[in-house]
Design an enzyme around this catalytic site. Sequence first.
Site, PDB file in Angstrom:
ATOM      1  CG  HIS A  21     -53.717  17.619  28.226  1.00  0.00           C
ATOM      2  ND1 HIS A  21     -53.971  16.363  28.703  1.00  0.00           N
ATOM      3  CD2 HIS A  21     -52.369  17.679  28.061  1.00  0.00           C
ATOM      4  CE1 HIS A  21     -52.839  15.681  28.802  1.00  0.00           C
ATOM      5  NE2 HIS A  21     -51.839  16.476  28.420  1.00  0.00           N
ATOM      6  NE  ARG A  26     -50.589  11.645  29.897  1.00  0.00           N
ATOM      7  CZ  ARG A  26     -49.885  12.609  29.312  1.00  0.00           C
ATOM      8  NH1 ARG A  26     -49.956  13.853  29.761  1.00  0.00           N
ATOM      9  NH2 ARG A  26     -49.137  12.346  28.258  1.00  0.00           N
TER      10      ARG A  26
HETATM   11  P1  NDP Z   1     -39.370  12.074  33.000  1.00  0.00           P
HETATM   12  O1  NDP Z   1     -39.453  10.655  32.598  1.00  0.00           O
HETATM   13  O2  NDP Z   1     -38.204  12.896  32.536  1.00  0.00           O
HETATM   14  O3  NDP Z   1     -39.391  12.172  34.602  1.00  0.00           O
HETATM   15  C1  NDP Z   1     -40.299  11.443  35.393  1.00  0.00           C
HETATM   16  C2  NDP Z   1     -39.976  11.665  36.853  1.00  0.00           C
HETATM   17  O4  NDP Z   1     -40.961  10.988  37.643  1.00  0.00           O
HETATM   18  C3  NDP Z   1     -38.612  11.091  37.237  1.00  0.00           C
HETATM   19  O5  NDP Z   1     -37.998  11.889  38.217  1.00  0.00           O
HETATM   20  C4  NDP Z   1     -39.008   9.743  37.829  1.00  0.00           C
HETATM   21  O6  NDP Z   1     -38.068   9.222  38.764  1.00  0.00           O
HETATM   22  C5  NDP Z   1     -40.288  10.111  38.532  1.00  0.00           C
HETATM   23  N1  NDP Z   1     -41.077   8.914  38.819  1.00  0.00           N
HETATM   24  C6  NDP Z   1     -41.536   7.975  37.965  1.00  0.00           C
HETATM   25  N2  NDP Z   1     -42.175   6.991  38.640  1.00  0.00           N
HETATM   26  C7  NDP Z   1     -42.115   7.321  39.949  1.00  0.00           C
HETATM   27  C8  NDP Z   1     -42.565   6.696  41.141  1.00  0.00           C
HETATM   28  N3  NDP Z   1     -43.208   5.517  41.123  1.00  0.00           N
HETATM   29  N4  NDP Z   1     -42.301   7.311  42.320  1.00  0.00           N
HETATM   30  C9  NDP Z   1     -41.634   8.475  42.350  1.00  0.00           C
HETATM   31  N5  NDP Z   1     -41.176   9.125  41.261  1.00  0.00           N
HETATM   32  C10 NDP Z   1     -41.414   8.549  40.070  1.00  0.00           C
HETATM   33  O7  NDP Z   1     -40.762  12.747  32.572  1.00  0.00           O
HETATM   34  P2  NDP Z   1     -41.029  14.277  32.160  1.00  0.00           P
HETATM   35  O8  NDP Z   1     -40.576  15.159  33.258  1.00  0.00           O
HETATM   36  O9  NDP Z   1     -40.513  14.531  30.799  1.00  0.00           O
HETATM   37  O10 NDP Z   1     -42.641  14.268  32.032  1.00  0.00           O
HETATM   38  C11 NDP Z   1     -43.467  13.865  33.100  1.00  0.00           C
HETATM   39  C12 NDP Z   1     -44.900  13.725  32.626  1.00  0.00           C
HETATM   40  O11 NDP Z   1     -45.488  14.982  32.374  1.00  0.00           O
HETATM   41  C13 NDP Z   1     -45.096  12.973  31.309  1.00  0.00           C
HETATM   42  O12 NDP Z   1     -45.008  11.582  31.484  1.00  0.00           O
HETATM   43  C14 NDP Z   1     -46.477  13.422  30.887  1.00  0.00           C
HETATM   44  O13 NDP Z   1     -47.452  12.540  31.399  1.00  0.00           O
HETATM   45  C15 NDP Z   1     -46.640  14.781  31.556  1.00  0.00           C
HETATM   46  N6  NDP Z   1     -46.738  15.849  30.573  1.00  0.00           N
HETATM   47  C16 NDP Z   1     -47.877  16.630  30.545  1.00  0.00           C
HETATM   48  C17 NDP Z   1     -48.017  17.644  29.623  1.00  0.00           C
HETATM   49  C18 NDP Z   1     -49.199  18.558  29.600  1.00  0.00           C
HETATM   50  O14 NDP Z   1     -49.344  19.347  28.673  1.00  0.00           O
HETATM   51  N7  NDP Z   1     -50.085  18.523  30.592  1.00  0.00           N
HETATM   52  C19 NDP Z   1     -46.961  17.901  28.620  1.00  0.00           C
HETATM   53  C20 NDP Z   1     -45.792  17.073  28.773  1.00  0.00           C
HETATM   54  C21 NDP Z   1     -45.712  16.076  29.703  1.00  0.00           C
HETATM   55  P3  NDP Z   1     -36.558   8.868  38.311  1.00  0.00           P
HETATM   56  O15 NDP Z   1     -35.862  10.197  38.180  1.00  0.00           O
HETATM   57  O16 NDP Z   1     -36.027   8.064  39.438  1.00  0.00           O
HETATM   58  O17 NDP Z   1     -36.668   8.124  37.009  1.00  0.00           O
END
Ligand code: NDP
Length: 308
Positions: free
Chosen positions: A271, A223
């Site tokens: 995007h 994002r």
């Molecule tokens: P997930 O929820 O599967 O994974 C999120 C990861 O981020 C987890 O490892 C989580 O930790 C970590 N995380 C969250 N908060 C923190 C923090 N404060 N500090 C450190 N690590 C943190 O999400 P996805 O992998 O499925 O997707 C990630 C993002 O990608 C989506 O939310 C979306 O915004 C973006 N996206 C963008 C797209 C595009 O076309 N540009 C398409 C699809 C998604 P933990 O493992 O401990 O929970």
Amino acid sequence: MRIALVGDKTYPERWLPLLRGRLPGDEVIVADGHCADDVDVALVGTLQGEELVGARSLKLVQCLWMGVDDLLARVVLPDAAPLARMVDPSMVAAMTEMVVSAVLDHHRHLYAYRTQQREQRWAYVPQRRAAERRVAILGMGALGRAAAGALRAFGFGVSGWSRSPRSVPGVAMHCGDDGGHAAAAGADFLVCLLPLTDRTSGVVNAALLARLSAGAGFANFARGAHVIDEALLGALDSGQVVHAWLDAFAVEPLPPEHRYWNHPSVTVTPHMAARTVPATAIDVAIDNIERVRRGEPPLHLVDQRAGY
Ligand code: NDP
């Protein structure tokens, strides 16, 4: 069951035939603004705020996107119905392709050769082995773990950052508030695949970028608000970051006057890294609908307190 497509960008012309074909015994409708109180499952796109208020029968709110930051920020969600996000293996594969493309573009200096070609300049940039490079991935969820696996297969070292302690084979994992800096320290490439939450907004700042190896690459496929734009532009202008691959922006579409458009060290994409494709996302939606029908918990539930 009554199943409704709710909100903008739900593309009924694509979703309705797929849903009606796979769920012949159910009623599938397009909500006219508000979701009615007898709807069991809402498949939601972009909502304005109060579309789900009063939908008392909802047993599942299935978001059609992977990221739910916009939904959680703006929408009044029913207390009783769980919220699931879209985690489609085809979207995960698409994102992995984008990460590998950017990392290889940087690793093999293709971004630099494109400039040289424009100048008709024939010159080699010293080549390194993948094993001599490390890619730091911020966010080791569905997308981060898949990207890490693909990069490991090329021989790259990988470090990763998650919120909670996690073990990922072959990846140097870091967690907690300081974990991002630890993962980025000395890395040759930084990839942002975090969800946007109160705690991850602005994490890609000057201090984090300064931790990278000089001349690193950076890709933001998550994002726009993860990145402090002035910090990134400063790092690009100084050469600390040699090129940035940016797919998400604080304001989209990227405004015409934004410096990213014409910056020689920035690749802008609209995007598109991993868009929802109904033809494959339908399997995920149907799986969750059938789980609800059987009284089982849906998959890919959002922890609304954590914000992802
Ligand atoms: P997930 O929820 O599967 O994974 C999120 C990861 O981020 C987890 O490892 C989580 O930790 C970590 N995380 C969250 N908060 C923190 C923090 N404060 N500090 C450190 N690590 C943190 O999400 P996805 O992998 O499925 O997707 C990630 C993002 O990608 C989506 O939310 C979306 O915004 C973006 N996206 C963008 C797209 C595009 O076309 N540009 C398409 C699809 C998604 P933990 O493992 O401990 O929970």
